[in-house]
Every structure is written in structure tokens, then in C-alpha cells.
Design an enzyme around this catalytic site. Structure first.
Site, PDB file in Angstrom:
ATOM      1  N   GLU A  33      14.030 -14.785   0.118  1.00 57.57           N
ATOM      2  CA  GLU A  33      14.336 -15.923   1.002  1.00 57.57           C
ATOM      3  C   GLU A  33      13.379 -17.082   0.690  1.00 57.57           C
ATOM      4  O   GLU A  33      13.562 -18.198   1.157  1.00 57.57           O
ATOM      5  CB  GLU A  33      14.126 -15.525   2.480  1.00 57.57           C
ATOM      6  CG  GLU A  33      15.125 -14.501   3.007  1.00 57.57           C
ATOM      7  CD  GLU A  33      14.667 -13.872   4.335  1.00 57.57           C
ATOM      8  OE1 GLU A  33      13.729 -14.395   4.995  1.00 57.57           O
ATOM      9  OE2 GLU A  33      15.242 -12.832   4.707  1.00 57.57           O
ATOM     10  N   ASP A  80       0.824  -1.207   0.000  1.00 54.30           N
ATOM     11  CA  ASP A  80       0.000   0.000   0.000  1.00 54.30           C
ATOM     12  C   ASP A  80       0.866   1.267   0.000  1.00 54.30           C
ATOM     13  O   ASP A  80       1.846   1.340   0.758  1.00 54.30           O
ATOM     14  CB  ASP A  80      -0.856  -0.041   1.271  1.00 54.30           C
ATOM     15  CG  ASP A  80      -1.943   0.999   1.292  1.00 54.30           C
ATOM     16  OD1 ASP A  80      -2.777   0.996   0.386  1.00 54.30           O
ATOM     17  OD2 ASP A  80      -1.960   1.818   2.242  1.00 54.30           O
TER      18      ASP A  80
HETATM   19  C1  GLC Z   1      -4.273   3.100  -0.470  1.00 56.45           C
HETATM   20  C2  GLC Z   1      -5.528   2.269  -0.411  1.00 56.45           C
HETATM   21  C3  GLC Z   1      -6.661   3.145   0.025  1.00 56.45           C
HETATM   22  C4  GLC Z   1      -6.337   3.684   1.414  1.00 56.45           C
HETATM   23  C5  GLC Z   1      -4.997   4.400   1.396  1.00 56.45           C
HETATM   24  C6  GLC Z   1      -4.520   4.673   2.792  1.00 56.45           C
HETATM   25  O1  GLC Z   1      -4.338   4.085  -1.446  1.00 56.45           O
HETATM   26  O2  GLC Z   1      -5.756   1.665  -1.654  1.00 56.45           O
HETATM   27  O3  GLC Z   1      -7.888   2.472   0.028  1.00 56.45           O
HETATM   28  O4  GLC Z   1      -7.342   4.563   1.829  1.00 56.45           O
HETATM   29  O5  GLC Z   1      -4.000   3.623   0.779  1.00 56.45           O
HETATM   30  O6  GLC Z   1      -4.132   3.468   3.392  1.00 56.45           O
END
Ligand code: GLC
Length: 548
Positions: free
Chosen positions: A273, A216
């Protein structure tokens, strides 16, 4: 558990994440088996045969990426993680996840999980400790700073969810950084203890058998060490919400810092790993900055997501330029990826229209690179209509209805029943209005439905090496502004893809006298021989053509 997956590729062969198609599952909205209106892990297990199984209705995807299922107060629907190594009770438990992995592997479906390295929840025990005192051993696991002398935050960074990216914590008198919600404090990757703990999180899931991670906002995890002030964006949209500080800035100091690549190399060495795992990253920068996330000679992310076609005007020329710029930029060892929909963006079918969504399906599944398909886009589901009192998304609640991501997060539509086969009760977000026609059961019976088109495209792609591994070649045509044509070539085999990006019939001619035959039309109603020097694409039609 008996491993049922095929062995990893020999060197020189392509990996599963290169030849396969990834399907994104938003677990809250996929299948509810407990009757609380919220999807869960068992709901995913129950639908694995749909994703890749023996059934006639089976879609035929190779991997699932599941959005976060970790314990969470759900301030940002799971992207606020309170424990990186457990399962949110609403979704199930670790035993359910283990079963999910085993059942998916038994169907040759790889399992990619979400990894949220930029921020945790403010309810994570690490943050509770960190905020307790100035000298707590975990103080530096998060980003704390004194304010300026006038009492304002340490720098001018804003949050995409509104307002400043800093919150003052009165007990210690310092501010903490949160580029998203105040409930999502940022982890400090410059602190070795935090880095080691977060790398162990990767190992925890890899040991359980997951096949990789979607990371993310991975370009944000390192910020300028001096916490510099971002400059204003001279091209900012003047209609932005008054408190949208983030939207008015150029993000010079809070993301895409050069030293982020050191952390990404650490991720890769952990994945290496293990055998045959994938690192996918969520990020979107200009091409020359973005391509650096592949690393040097492939020691970075395997697949930085490529969202460009989600933001490109839906016109033949613009799409061609985007694809060809990517093809020209990637080093020979780097593998492309394409994404057309996600839980963060408006539904594809609403953005470009139902007719063009079929053309988009053919585009996504015939370009060179790994496609990621968002749940429900295979049915052509449109944006849900969310009334103000039904709004859930924190971004929409702060920045207004038009910034809400709820419309693309409505429940998956399995059948024409009252709750669309998603649940036995009212769901956490209302169903999209199209659920009685756009659902799996109805479309599976219809030989020309969107679902049938996706199944045909996926099957064709899987059985045609030219589409999975072949080269991309540019092919000009006589209607270049309206139609996008390109070739995929592998050894002696060749496919021409011809896509009409308009709602009007287009006559195309190409200086090519070879034998050609239509293998698949997005209208699913024609096959057979044709001539390339003079042929017609009907309104909103795409063709896969075999050229002898
Ligand atoms: C990313 C996710 C989104 C979330 C953001 C903060 O963009 O896809 O849904 O709100 O990160 O974690």
C-alpha cells in the site's frame, strides 16, 4: 517533514534494499545520552553522521535496522513488546523517533524497524485481557489450550530458552503457548481480530515514515492447528542442557507450517500500500523450505535473511558450496542476502579470528546480494567477557554461560575513554576488553585498521555497479580448498574476488591471460597490475581485482 529520499526505482531498476548495505543497531548498546548506562534513540541520532554523513570518518551504509525500542518489561530485552505503537521511555518517545527518521532520511539512510509478530509481552494489555476469563473477547488472540488428561501440557513443544513451551495459568485452568519465555505469550494469527490489529501496527509505523521491517522469528508465527507432538531429533547434541527440550526436537509442528505464507502475503499487501518499503524476515530452514518465504513470483518477503555463512565452517570449499547452492536455488527475481553477525550470535571476530574477520568483510561486501552488518563488527570487536554476576541474557541465565548472547551485545566502542564514548557511566553490560584499541576514534586515524577497511570496501562497493548489481560467477582456482575465488560481472565490467581463507601464503594460477589490476587488498597496502595465471595471496589476504 520534507521527504529527502530519492524517488522509488522505475520498474526494471533495483530498489535501495537491493543495492544498499544494512547496518544493525542494538539500541541498548549504541549510544547513551541520558547517563544511565543504557543506549537510547537520541544516541542513534547523535551517531548518524558516522553511519552516512559528510565526515571523513563516515562508514557509508544505506539503511539501519534498529532492534526493538517499544515499551517492554525487558524480559528479553525488548523482544517482549508491551505496546506495539509506542516507544520504551528508556529509549525516548515518539517525537524522538520521528526526529530519528527525519535525520536519517536527510542523510539518505533508510530506517528499518523490528516487528515482533510471534509473541507480545505478558504485560501487553491484549494478554492481560486474554488471560482474564475463558470468554473474554480477546481470549483467542493468544494460544490457549486445555492440558492432557494427566495434567501435562497440550503438546511436547519446548522453548529455546529452556523447558516446555506451555505455562499453566491457574485462574482459568488452561495452558498458554510461549515458544520463548513465559513472559512472551504467542499471538494467534488464526484469529482475524488479532491479525487485523497486528497489520494496523505495520501501517502505524509505515505512516510515520519507516522504510520497512525486520520480522522477528517470522517462520514461527503459525503452528500446526492440531498442536501435534514434535518428533525427537536423532542428531541432537548429546551435551545439551538437561531441560533443553527444544534442542532435542525436530520442529515439525511448531514452525514453518505451509499456511504461514498466507500471513506473509498479508504483510506484503500492507507494505505494497506504500511505496518502496522492505519486508525482511528472520528465519533459517533448509534451502528448499527457506526459499518459499520469497513467495510465489515475489509476493512474500523481499529479503528472507540468509544466516548460512554464520553456521558454515570457515573454509573455502564450504563457503563456496553455500554461496553456489543459494545462487542455484533462487528464482531469477529473488534477491539474495547475507548476514555474518547479529545480537544473537557470537562476535564474528571471535568466531573466525581477527585476521579472517578482514577476509569476511570483503566476502560480505562483494557477494551478490544485500549485506547486513552488525554494529561493532566494522571495528572487529570481539566477544565481551561477562562474569556470572553480570549475566543479563535470559537464555544464558537459563541454559548456562555458553548460551548467553551478552558477549555480542556489549556497548559500541566510540573512543578510548573510560566508557568508550558510549556513556558517561558504567554501562548495562561491561565493555569488551578490546575497547581501548578497537574503537571508532582510534581506528579512524589508522590507515590500515578494520574500520578503514570497511570504509574502503563500502565506498568501493557503492561506486562499483558491478558489485551491487552484477552477476555472480563461479571461478575455480588451483587452491580451491584454501581460497575462494568468484567473479562479479555487469555488462563489460568484471571483478574477480580472491580470498585466502587460511593463515598461509597461497600461490594461485588461473588460465587467464587478460590484463588485471588489484583494486583493493584487505591488508590495504597494495594496488596495481598483476597476472592471473600466477599470483600470490598473502596469509589471510583478500583481493578485489579488476579484469580488463
Ligand atoms: C529473535 C531475536 C532474539 C529474541 C527472539 C525471541 O530470534 O533476534 O533476540 O530473543 O527472537 O523474540
Amino acid at each position: 517533514m520534507v521527504p529527502t529520499l530519492p524517488p522509488p526505482p522505475m520498474s526494471g531498476h533495483l530498489a535501495w534494499w537491493q543495492t544498499g548495505v544494512i547496518y544493525q543497531i542494538y539500541p541498548r548498546s549504541f549510544g547513551d545520552t541520558t547517563g544511565n548506562g543504557i543506549g537510547d534513540l537520541q544516541g542513534i541520532i547523535d551517531h548518524l553522521d558516522y553511519l552516512n554523513g559528510e565526515a571523513d570518518q563516515s562508514l557509508g551504509v544505506d539503511a539501519i535496522w534498529i532492534s526493538p525500542f517499544y515499551p517492554s518489561p525487558m524480559a528479553d530485552f525488548g523482544y517482549d513488546v508491551a505496546d506495539y505503537c509506542d516507544i520504551e521511555p528508556l529509549f525516548g518517545d515518539l517525537a524522538t523517533l520521528d526526529r530519528l527518521i527525519a535525520e536519517a532520511h536527510a542523510r539518505e539512510i533508510r530506517v528499518v524497524v523490528d516487528y515482533v509478530p510471534n509473541h507480545s509481552s505478558d504485560q501487553h494489555p491484549w494478554f492481560i485481557e486474554s488471560r482474564s476469563t475463558l470468554d473474554n473477547p480477546k481470549r483467542n488472540w493468544y494460544i490457549w489450550s486445555d492440558g492432557r488428561t494427566d495434567g501435562s501440557p497440550p503438546n511436547n513443544c519446548g522453548s529455546p530458552f529452556v523447558g516446555p513451551a506451555w505455562t499453566l495459568d491457574p485462574p482459568t485452568g488452561q495452558f498458554y503457548l510461549h515458544q520463548f519465555l513465559p513472559e512472551q505469550p504467542e499471538l494467534n494469527w488464526r484469529e482475524p481480530g488479532l491479525a487485523a490489529a497486528m497489520l494496523d501496527v505495520l501501517r502505524f509505523w509505515l505512516d510515520r515514515g519507516v522504510d520497512g521491517f525486520r520480522m522477528d522469528v517470522v517462520g514461527m508465527i503459525i503452528k500446526d492447528a492440531g498442536l501435534g507432538d514434535n518428533p525427537p531429533n536423532p542428531n541432537a547434541d548429546p551435551t545439551l542442557h538437561a531441560d533443553d527440550i527444544f534442542g532435542r526436537q525436530l520442529h515439525v509442528f511448531n514452525e514453518d507450517q505451509d499456511d504461514v505464507h498466507e500471513v506473509i502475503r498479508m504483510f506484503r499487501s500492507v507494505l505494497d500500500e506504500y511505496s518502496d518499503r522492505v519486508a525482511i524476515g528472520e528465519l533459517g530452514y533448509g534451502m528448499s523450505r527457506w526459499v518459499r518465504y520469497y513467495g510465489t513470483d515475489g509476493d512474500g518477503l523481499h529479503l528472507p535473511f540468509n544466516f548460512r555463512l554464520m553456521h558454515t565452517t570457515w573454509e573455502a570449499g564450504a563457503i563456496r558450496r553455500s554461496v553456489e547452492k543459494l545462487e542455484a536455488t533462487l528464482p531469477s527475481w529473488a534477491w539474495p542476502s547475507y548476514v555474518l553477525g547479529s545480537h544473537d550470535a557470537p562476535r564474528l571476530a571471535s568466531r573466525i579470528g581477527a585476521a579472517q574477520a578482514r577476509v569476511a568483510a570483503m566476502l560480505l561486501l562483494t557477494l551478490r546480494g544485500t549485506p547486513t552488518l552488525y554494529q561493532g563488527d566494522e571495528l572487529g570487536i570481539e566477544n565481551g567477557v561477562i562474569l556470572p554476576d553480570q549475566l543479563q541474557d535470559p537464555q544464558g541465565l537459563r541454559l548456562g554461560m555458553d548460551r548467553s548472547r551478552d558477549p555480542s551485545r556489549t556497548p559500541m566502542q566510540w573512543d578510548a575513554g573510560p566508557h568508550a564514548g558510549f556513556s558517561t557511566t558504567e554501562s548495562w553490560l561491561p565493555l569488551s576488553a578490546d575497547h581501548r584499541i578497537r574503537n571508532v576514534a582510534t581506528q579512524a586515524e589508522d590507515p590500515t585498521s578494520m574500520l578503514t577497511l570497511y570504509r574502503c570496501l563500502l565506498e568501493y562497493r557503492r561506486s562499483t555497479q558491478t558489485l551491487t548489481v552484477g552477476q555472480y560467477e563461479s571461478v575455480p582456482n588451483s587452491r580451491d580448498d584454501d581460497c575462494f575465488t568468484f567473479r562479479r560481472r555487469h555488462q563489460d565490467s568484471e571483478r574477480l574476488i580472491a580470498l585466502n581463507l587460511t593463515g598461509k601464503e597461497q600461490r594461485l594460477s588461473m588460465p587467464d591471460d587478460r590484463q588485471a589490476s588489484i583494486e583493493l587488498s584487505t591488508h590495504l597496502d597494495r594496488l596495481g597490475s598483476m597476472t592471473l595465471h600466477n599470483f600470490t595471496l598473502r596469509p589471510d589476504e583478500g583481493l578485489i581485482i579488476e579484469v580488463e
